[in-house]
Design an enzyme around this catalytic site. Structure first.
Site, PDB file in Angstrom:
ATOM      1  N   ASN A 153       0.848  -1.184   0.000  1.00 44.27           N
ATOM      2  CA  ASN A 153       0.000   0.000   0.000  1.00 44.27           C
ATOM      3  C   ASN A 153       0.890   1.242   0.000  1.00 44.27           C
ATOM      4  O   ASN A 153       2.120   1.148   0.015  1.00 44.27           O
ATOM      5  CB  ASN A 153      -0.981  -0.011   1.180  1.00 44.27           C
ATOM      6  CG  ASN A 153      -0.277  -0.033   2.531  1.00 44.27           C
ATOM      7  OD1 ASN A 153       0.784   0.563   2.717  1.00 44.27           O
ATOM      8  ND2 ASN A 153      -0.859  -0.742   3.493  1.00 44.27           N
ATOM      9  N   ARG A 154       0.277   2.395  -0.024  1.00 46.40           N
ATOM     10  CA  ARG A 154       1.040   3.643  -0.127  1.00 46.40           C
ATOM     11  C   ARG A 154       2.035   3.779   1.034  1.00 46.40           C
ATOM     12  O   ARG A 154       3.206   4.099   0.832  1.00 46.40           O
ATOM     13  CB  ARG A 154       0.083   4.832  -0.142  1.00 46.40           C
ATOM     14  CG  ARG A 154       0.751   6.170  -0.454  1.00 46.40           C
ATOM     15  CD  ARG A 154      -0.105   7.335   0.052  1.00 46.40           C
ATOM     16  NE  ARG A 154      -1.478   7.215  -0.362  1.00 46.40           N
ATOM     17  CZ  ARG A 154      -2.027   7.876  -1.378  1.00 46.40           C
ATOM     18  NH1 ARG A 154      -1.303   8.699  -2.098  1.00 46.40           N
ATOM     19  NH2 ARG A 154      -3.309   7.721  -1.668  1.00 46.40           N
ATOM     20  N   GLY A 155       1.566   3.522   2.265  1.00 44.91           N
ATOM     21  CA  GLY A 155       2.432   3.653   3.428  1.00 44.91           C
ATOM     22  C   GLY A 155       3.586   2.676   3.401  1.00 44.91           C
ATOM     23  O   GLY A 155       4.725   3.026   3.756  1.00 44.91           O
ATOM     24  N   GLU A 156       3.310   1.441   2.999  1.00 47.58           N
ATOM     25  CA  GLU A 156       4.368   0.435   2.927  1.00 47.58           C
ATOM     26  C   GLU A 156       5.414   0.803   1.880  1.00 47.58           C
ATOM     27  O   GLU A 156       6.617   0.609   2.098  1.00 47.58           O
ATOM     28  CB  GLU A 156       3.749  -0.932   2.630  1.00 47.58           C
ATOM     29  CG  GLU A 156       2.962  -1.501   3.805  1.00 47.58           C
ATOM     30  CD  GLU A 156       2.067  -2.671   3.427  1.00 47.58           C
ATOM     31  OE1 GLU A 156       1.638  -3.401   4.340  1.00 47.58           O
ATOM     32  OE2 GLU A 156       1.778  -2.844   2.217  1.00 47.58           O
ATOM     33  N   ASP A 209      -6.104  -8.037   1.496  1.00 49.60           N
ATOM     34  CA  ASP A 209      -6.238  -9.477   1.249  1.00 49.60           C
ATOM     35  C   ASP A 209      -7.090  -9.732   0.012  1.00 49.60           C
ATOM     36  O   ASP A 209      -6.783 -10.605  -0.811  1.00 49.60           O
ATOM     37  CB  ASP A 209      -6.888 -10.171   2.456  1.00 49.60           C
ATOM     38  CG  ASP A 209      -6.087 -10.021   3.736  1.00 49.60           C
ATOM     39  OD1 ASP A 209      -4.861  -9.880   3.644  1.00 49.60           O
ATOM     40  OD2 ASP A 209      -6.699 -10.053   4.815  1.00 49.60           O
TER      41      ASP A 209
END
EC number: 2.7.1.167
Length: 487
Positions: free
Chosen positions: A204-207, A274
């Site tokens: 995701n964006r944060g990861e 998921d």
């Protein structure tokens, strides 16, 4: 799209490896604040359990109709048995699950009051011996890659609980790569070296910010950093989930391709990642392109975030999402010249080949549909130039067209093979072709290449002319003549 892959879903096998979790929900009502402390008092009404983590990935796959196997650990406890039973009830093969002595099944308990999550309590025990655990899983999973029952796709669902060690990930990825099995990874943490040579990652964006170090800057800067990461890891593509901004495909194209979010209402994002990795895996297993598989995954995510709690999507819900999406897309497919020119420029920027064909398409029949499907396969996008009513009358006579131009455009836009319908009032599409600058000009094989209007133009800018075989005995003129003869 779903009609084309639904049968394939039932014939495909996906293996999920990762961190298994049990999600427990305590449901109740809140009517007052406790006199003992400033906290709500929840009057409990019921308790439920759902599959979480890698188990939720498997649950999504099974509900979509794929044969699903799962490998991971549970503890030798009642929660582990509850989780295994829930997986088995969904038709998931649980022979790869290992009960681990001295370890607790990872359990997340959420207290819900009045449809609002009030509290989450996590129970998990760190793996005491990660090397031993990795060896156990290695012995369990590697034989599953061999023989006739080997999976068509492998998904690694990593929640950083110690199950997916560097050694295990690399052993799986390298062996799968040698066997031609795609490996998709839902990653965690800041060290992505363990995922090297995988087919795809879905941060995701944060990861992605965490692993690339791009904490500031706009989205384009972040996606550029994602492309550098993709290259350094020798990964085919990244599917970057962007919450309300949808999903971005980073695959070495000049510009990342963006798929806008489709959620109408967002209640809970639990498990949305998921669903994305599961639906992406299902689509690739069924033979979809990575872009079409991501489009499917994006629609699926838009459904599950509208549910409360960790949730999976099933085929009926995915059908509904596709129908809604098609309704919106259909009106967007009918474009004026300026909009069509802009859209084609965007497709070209994404590295997609644009096919152009034209015609009257009065009384759409099976021959038309087959022709358009064959034309679409020449590239990635098909633009259809449609003669207006006035143009058809000049070409075919005052009795034609039988169907008005807006109705013809509406029906053609409903075809999956057609990406854009553009009306033109001239007798030939030459001016329209000059404006749109397609890569491939398709025409029926009843023409010679030197007879195709616009052929010289297209070849001049590096394109080509393609002649498409027609279905014999199918023509609008023939249908009209037969109807007239019966009067």
């Amino acid at each position: 799209m779903l009609h084309a892959v639904e049968t394939a879903f039932y014939q495909k096998h996906v293996l999920v490896v990762g961190d298994l979790m049990l999600d427990r929900y305590l449901w109740g009502d809140v009517t007052r604040i406790s006199p003992e402390a400033p906290v709500p008092v929840v009057h409990m009404q019921r308790e439920s359990h759902r599959c979480g983590g890698a188990a939720n990935v498997a649950s999504n796959l099974a509900k979509l109709g794929l044969h699903t196997s799962i490998v991971g650990f549970v503890g030798e406890d009642s929660d582990g048995q509850v989780l295994i039973s829930a997986l088995q009830e969904s038709g998931i093969d649980t022979h790869g699950i290992l009960p681990l002595a001295g370890w607790s099944t990872i359990t997340k308990t959420r207290v819900i009051g009045g449809h609002q999550q009030i509290l989450r309590m996590d129970r998990e025990t760190p793996l005491a011996d990660t090397a031993h655990a990795s060896q156990l899983l290695h012995q369990q999973v590697m034989p599953m890659l061999e023989g006739e029952q080997r999976p068509h796709v492998i998904i690694l669902s990593d929640y950083a609980k110690g199950v997916l060690s560097f050694e295990l990930c690399q052993a799986l990825i390298v062996r799968a790569r040698n066997l031609g099995i795609p490996v998709l990874v839902d990653p965690k943490g800041r060290d992505y070296a363990r995922y090297r040579h995988a087919t795809a990652l879905s941060p995701n964006r944060g990861e992605l910010r965490g692993v690339t170090g791009v904490e500031d800057g706009d989205l384009n800067t972040l996606l550029d950093a994602g492309e550098s990461l993709r290259q350094s890891l020798d990964v085919a593509f990244l599917a970057v989930t962007l919450s309300e901004q949808g999903i971005a495909l980073v695959d070495g194209s000049e510009h990342p391709r963006r798929i806008p979010a489709m959620a109408q209402e967002v209640y809970d994002v639990s498990g949305a990642g998921d669903t994305v990795i599961a639906t992406l895996g299902a689509g690739l297993a069924a033979g979809l392109t990575r872009l079409d598989a991501l489009h499917l995954a994006n629609l699926a995510a838009g459904v599950v975030v509208g549910k409360l709690g960790t949730a999976a999507i099933d085929l009926n819900e995915l059908r509904g999402a596709l129908l809604t999406d098609a309704t919106y897309e259909q009106s967007d497919k009918i474009a004026n010249w300026a909009h069509a020119k802009q859209q084609i420029a965007r497709w070209h920027a994404q590295g997609e080949k644009v096919v152009f064909t034209n015609g009257c398409f009065d009384l759409l029949h099976a021959g038309h549909v087959t022709y358009l499907e064959h034309a679409r396969r020449l590239g990635q996008r098909l633009v259809l130039g449609l003669n207006t009513d006035a143009s058809v009358s000049r070409l075919k006579g005052p009795e034609r067209p039988l169907i008005q131009e807006q109705d013809r455009a509406r029906v053609l836009a409903a075809l999956a093979a057609v990406d854009l319908v553009v009306l033109f009032e001239q007798d030939t599409p030459l001016e329209l072709i000059e404006q749109l600058r397609p890569d491939i000009l398709a025409k029926g094989a009843d023409y010679r290449e030197d007879q195709v209007v616009g052929g010289d133009l297209v070849r001049r800018w590096g394109g080509r002319v393609a002649l498409v075989q027609l279905v014999q005995g199918r023509s609008t003129t023939g249908i009209v003549q037969r109807i007239s003869a019966q009067k």
